[in-house]
Design a protein around this motif. Structure first.
Motif, PDB file in Angstrom:
ATOM      1  N   THR A  37       0.997  -1.108  -0.044  1.00  0.00           N
ATOM      2  CA  THR A  37      -0.161   0.004  -0.135  1.00  0.00           C
ATOM      3  C   THR A  37       0.894   1.258   0.097  1.00  0.00           C
ATOM      4  N   ARG A  38       2.153   1.122   0.837  1.00  0.00           N
ATOM      5  CA  ARG A  38       2.713   2.223   0.906  1.00  0.00           C
ATOM      6  C   ARG A  38       3.562   2.577  -0.286  1.00  0.00           C
ATOM      7  N   GLY A  40       2.472   1.636  -3.386  1.00  0.00           N
ATOM      8  CA  GLY A  40       1.537   2.213  -4.343  1.00  0.00           C
ATOM      9  C   GLY A  40       1.319   3.690  -4.138  1.00  0.00           C
ATOM     10  N   TRP A  41       0.949   4.122  -2.979  1.00  0.00           N
ATOM     11  CA  TRP A  41       0.660   5.509  -2.825  1.00  0.00           C
ATOM     12  C   TRP A  41       2.046   6.294  -3.286  1.00  0.00           C
ATOM     13  N   ALA A  42       3.009   5.853  -2.925  1.00  0.00           N
ATOM     14  CA  ALA A  42       4.471   6.596  -3.346  1.00  0.00           C
ATOM     15  C   ALA A  42       4.567   6.735  -4.968  1.00  0.00           C
ATOM     16  N   VAL A  44       1.960   6.818  -6.690  1.00  0.00           N
ATOM     17  CA  VAL A  44       0.908   7.659  -7.276  1.00  0.00           C
ATOM     18  C   VAL A  44       1.462   9.141  -7.194  1.00  0.00           C
ATOM     19  N   ASP A  45       1.969   9.476  -5.984  1.00  0.00           N
ATOM     20  CA  ASP A  45       2.595  10.741  -5.537  1.00  0.00           C
ATOM     21  C   ASP A  45       3.573  10.995  -6.554  1.00  0.00           C
TER      22      ASP A  45
END
Length: 66
Positions: A37-38, A40-42, A44-45
């Motif tokens: 999850t982390r 993936g969000w990194a 996206v950012d």
């Protein structure tokens, strides 16, 4: 289909799904969800930072041939 009949069928189906959910128990936790999850969000950012910051300008891909 009459709305009362549709509502009755919906109620019956939702009751059946609730019974199945109670019998099967809780869903298993996904392994390694925290790191995935982390990451993936990194990504996206990072992708949002790479995008151009010119909202009024059309992209060359969307513009098509002139």
């Amino acid at each position: 289909m009459h709305s009362d009949t549709h509502l009755l069928l919906h109620d019956l189906r939702s009751a059946e799904l609730r019974r199945r959910a109670v019998r099967s128990g809780p869903a298993p936790a996904s392994p390694g969800g925290g790191l995935r999850t982390r990451l993936g969000w990194a990504l996206v950012d990072l992708g949002l930072r790479v995008l151009p910051r010119h909202p009024g300008r059309p992209s060359s891909v969307a513009a098509g041939p002139a």
